[in-house]
Design an enzyme around this catalytic site. Structure first.
Site, PDB file in Angstrom:
ATOM      1  CE  LYS A 197      -1.678   2.691   3.099  1.00  0.00           C
ATOM      2  NZ  LYS A 197      -1.683   4.023   2.423  1.00  0.00           N
ATOM      3  N   GLY A 249       7.115   4.623   8.449  1.00  0.00           N
ATOM      4  CA  GLY A 249       6.245   5.768   8.667  1.00  0.00           C
ATOM      5  C   GLY A 249       6.431   6.343  10.055  1.00  0.00           C
ATOM      6  CB  SER A 250       4.289   8.596  12.003  1.00  0.00           C
ATOM      7  OG  SER A 250       3.092   7.876  12.220  1.00  0.00           O
ATOM      8  CB  THR A 251       7.066   6.990  16.362  1.00  0.00           C
ATOM      9  OG1 THR A 251       8.413   7.021  15.851  1.00  0.00           O
ATOM     10  CG2 THR A 251       7.063   6.234  17.680  1.00  0.00           C
ATOM     11  N   GLY A 254       3.346   3.212  13.828  1.00  0.00           N
ATOM     12  CA  GLY A 254       4.119   1.999  14.069  1.00  0.00           C
ATOM     13  C   GLY A 254       3.786   1.359  15.399  1.00  0.00           C
ATOM     14  CD  GLU A 271      13.022   3.931   8.410  1.00  0.00           C
ATOM     15  OE1 GLU A 271      12.948   4.844   9.272  1.00  0.00           O
ATOM     16  OE2 GLU A 271      12.933   4.115   7.200  1.00  0.00           O
ATOM     17  CB  CYS A 305      12.883   8.568   8.902  1.00  0.00           C
ATOM     18  SG  CYS A 305      13.812   7.474   7.798  1.00  0.00           S
ATOM     19  CD  GLU A 402      10.372  12.103  12.255  1.00  0.00           C
ATOM     20  OE1 GLU A 402      11.252  11.615  11.526  1.00  0.00           O
ATOM     21  OE2 GLU A 402       9.347  11.471  12.580  1.00  0.00           O
TER      22      GLU A 402
END
Length: 491
Positions: A197, A249-251, A254, A271, A305, A402
Site C-alpha cells: 500500500k 512511517g510515523s512512530t 508503528g 522503520e 526520517c 520530529e
C-alpha cells in the site's frame, strides 16, 4: 503577507552568476490517467467501493489523478491473489527469481527519466534528487537482491532458508519509489509474494511500477498494489493471511501496528521516526561539515526520517560554523521541483506544512531564535523556507519532536561526553553523524551513540549493501544488505 523579522531582506547580488531556469518537461512523466484502480493478480481492477481520493502536485496544488480508496474486500482480493501466486513463486529456483529482479532493475533504468519526473510531480522533491539519488538507488536495490536470490544458503541463516509467505507492506510519502524497492526487492528475492500500500499523497510511482511488473513478465499475483489511506493500511496489516508486515512511517502508527499484531504469529519490521544529531567537533573541516549539515537537513525538504535535524556544535567553533552555515543557506534555491537548479522543493502536503509551521511557532514561543535566508516563495503550492534555530535547549519541542521539514535546531557542547549525552537525549535512535579528523574519536563516539546508523564525515549516504534501521522509538528490524533478507525468511 506581513514582514517577517526573522528573514533576511533580499540583497542584490553583484558579480555573481545567476542561474537561468532549467526546467525538466512534465511530459517526460508519460501519461497520467484521470483515475486509477488497484493492481491485483497482474491486472488493474476497480475497487469494490465507490470512494476515491485525489493526489495533487504539491508545487502547484493541481489535481493529478483520482485513485481508489481500498476497502477490506479489496485488500482480501489482493492477499488472496498473493497467496495463490506464492506456491509457484516460492518453488522457483533462486536463479529464476533473480531473472525477474534483474529485468525489473533494467526497466527501471530504462524508464528512469519518466519515473524521476513523475516522482517529483507527485511528491514535490527536486528533480536533481529523484534523478540522481532516488532512481539510481531503486535500480541498485533490485540488482543487489537479484544477486542474493540464488545464494540464500550462504546468507548466514542456515541451509535452505524458507520464505514466510505473503508480505503486507506499507510505505511512506517521502521516498515513494525507493521505499517500494527497499521492501519489494528482498521480499521477492527470498520467495515471498507482496501486497503493498503506497502513501495516499504519493501513489503514482507505485502504480507506474505495477506497469513495470507487467512489462517484466512477473507472474500474476506476485506483486499486488492496493491504494488508499490509513484505513486500507490497517486492513492490510490486520489481514489473517498476511505472514509478514513491513511498515515505514510515523512512530505513533508503528506503535499501533505493533499493538495490533501482538499475540499473532506475524513477523514485523518497523522503520519509524528520528531526531538525529549531527555532531561537529572543533577539528572538523568547516566547509565540508557545512555541506554535510545542509545535506543532512535540507535534502528532500527535510522529509527524511534520518535527517540531521539537531546540530550539535562544539562551543569553541559555534560562531564560525554558524556564519558559514548561514552563508551557505543563503545560496539554496527554493522553488519549482522540475527546475534542475532547485535545491529545496515543495512540502509534500498542506497537512505536513501545517505541522512544520506549528512546531516552528512553538520553537519561537519557547524562546529559541529563528533565522531564515531571504528567498521568494512561489504563490501556489506548499512551501517553507530553510530555517535555523539557535538558543535551543534540550527541553524545547523543536529539539525533541520530529518536525519532518527543513528546520534545524542548534545546540552546543564542550566535551565528547557531553555531546554523547545530548545526542542520546531523545526517544529516537535511528541515525547520527560525527565530524572530526580523529579516527579514534569517531570510533569512541560511535560506540556510545544510541543510533542504528552512524555516519562519519558524511551524512545521508545510502547503499543497498548496507543495512539501515534503528531502535528505541525508531523501530526495529533492518532493511538493506544481507541483514535485510532476514525480515523475509522463516528463521
Amino acid at each position: 503577507m506581513a514582514k517577517n523579522k526573522n528573514v533576511e531582506e533580499p540583497v542584490k547580488k553583484s558579480g555573481l552568476f545567476e542561474y537561468a531556469p532549467a526546467p525538466e518537461s512534465p511530459a517526460a512523466a508519460g501519461d497520467i490517467a484521470s483515475s486509477y484502480g488497484h493492481f491485483i493478480g497482474g491486472e488493474f481492477v476497480d475497487s469494490s467501493g465507490s470512494e476515491a481520493l485525489k493526489t495533487v502536485n504539491p508545487a502547484t496544488e493541481q489535481v493529478l489523478a483520482e485513485f481508489a480508496q481500498g476497502t477490506d474486500e479489496d485488500v482480501d482480493r489482493a492477499v488472496t491473489a498473493a497467496r495463490k501466486a506464492f506456491a509457484d513463486w516460492s518453488a522457483l529456483p533462486g536463479s529464476e527469481r533473480a531473472k525477474y529482479l534483474f529485468r525489473i532493475a533494467r526497466i527501471v533504468q530504462e524508464r528512469s527519466r519518466e519515473l524521476a519526473v513523475l516522482e517529483s510531480i507527485d511528491n514535490g522533491k527536486p528533480i536533481r534528487e529523484t534523478r540522481d539519488v532516488d532512481l539510481p538507488l531503486v535500480a541498485a536495490h533490485f540488482f543487489y537482491y537479484a544477486g542474493w536470490a540464488d545464494k540464500l544458503d550462504y546468507a548466514g541463516y542456515g541451509a535452505n532458508p524458507k520464505p514466510l509467505g505473503v508480505a503486507g507492506q506499507v510505505i511512506p510519502w517521502n521516498f515513494p519509489l525507493l521505499m517500494l524497492a527497499w521492501k519489494i526487492a528482498p521480499a521477492l528475492a527470498t520467495g515471498n509474494t507482496v501486497v503493498l500500500k503506497p502513501a495516499e499523497t504519493t501513489p503514482l510511482t507505485a502504480l507506474r511500477f505495477a506497469e513495470i511488473c507487467r512489462q517484466a513478465g512477473l507472474p500474476k499475483g506476485v506483486v499486488n498494489i492496493v491504494t488508499g489511506d490509513g484505513r486500507t493500511g490497517a486492513a492490510l496489516t490486520a489481514h489473517p493471511d498476511v505472514n509478514k508486515v513491513a511498515f515505514t512511517g510515523s512512530t505513533p502508527v508503528g506503535r499501533a501496528i505493533a499493538k495490533q499484531l501482538a499475540g499473532t504469529r506475524k513477523k514485523l519490521s518497523l522503520e519509524l521516526g528520528g531526531k538525529a544529531a549531527n555532531i561537529v567537533f572543533d577539528d572538523a573541516p568547516i566547509d565540508q561539515a557545512v555541506e554535510g549539515i545542509v545535506n543532512g537537513i535540507f535534502f528532500n525538504q527535510g522529509h527524511v526520517c534520518c535527517a540531521g535535524s539537531r546540530l550539535l556544535v562544539q562551543e569553541s567553533i559555534q560562531d564560525e560554523l554558524l556564519d558559514a552555515l548561514k552563508r551557505r543557506m543563503g545560496t539554496l534555491r527554493v522553488g519549482d521541483p522540475l527546475d534542475k537548479n532547485t535545491d529545496i522543493g515543495a512540502i509534500n502536503s498542506a497537512e505536513q506544512l501545517a505541522r512544520i509551521t506549528a512546531l516552528t511557532a512553538a520553537g519561537e514561543a519557547e524562546g529559541a531564535e529563528r533565522w531564515s535566508p531571504a528567498c521568494e516563495l512561489p504563490g501556489n503550492g506548499f512551501w517553507f523556507r530553510p530555517t535555523l534555530f539557535t538558543g535551543v535547549s534540550q527541553a524545547h519541542r523543536i529539539a525533541q519532536e520530529e518536525i519532518f521539514g527543513p528546520v534545524l535546531s542548534v545546540l552546543t557542547f564542550r566535551t565528547p561526553a557531553e555531546a554523547v549525552e545530548k545526542a542520546n537525549n531523545t526517544p529516537y535512535g535511528l541515525s547520527a553523524g560525527i565530524w572530526t579528523e580523529k579516527g579514534s574519536r569517531i570510533l569512541w563516539m560511535a560506540n556510545r551513540l544510541k543510533a542504528g546508523v552512524v555516519w562519519a564525515n558524511t551524512f545521508n549516504k545510502f547503499d543497498p549493501t548496507s543495512p539501515f534501521g534503528g531502535y528505541k522509538e525508531s523501530g526495529y528490524g533492518r532493511e538493506g544488505g544481507r541483514h535485510g533478507l532476514e525480515a523475509y525468511l522463516d528463521v
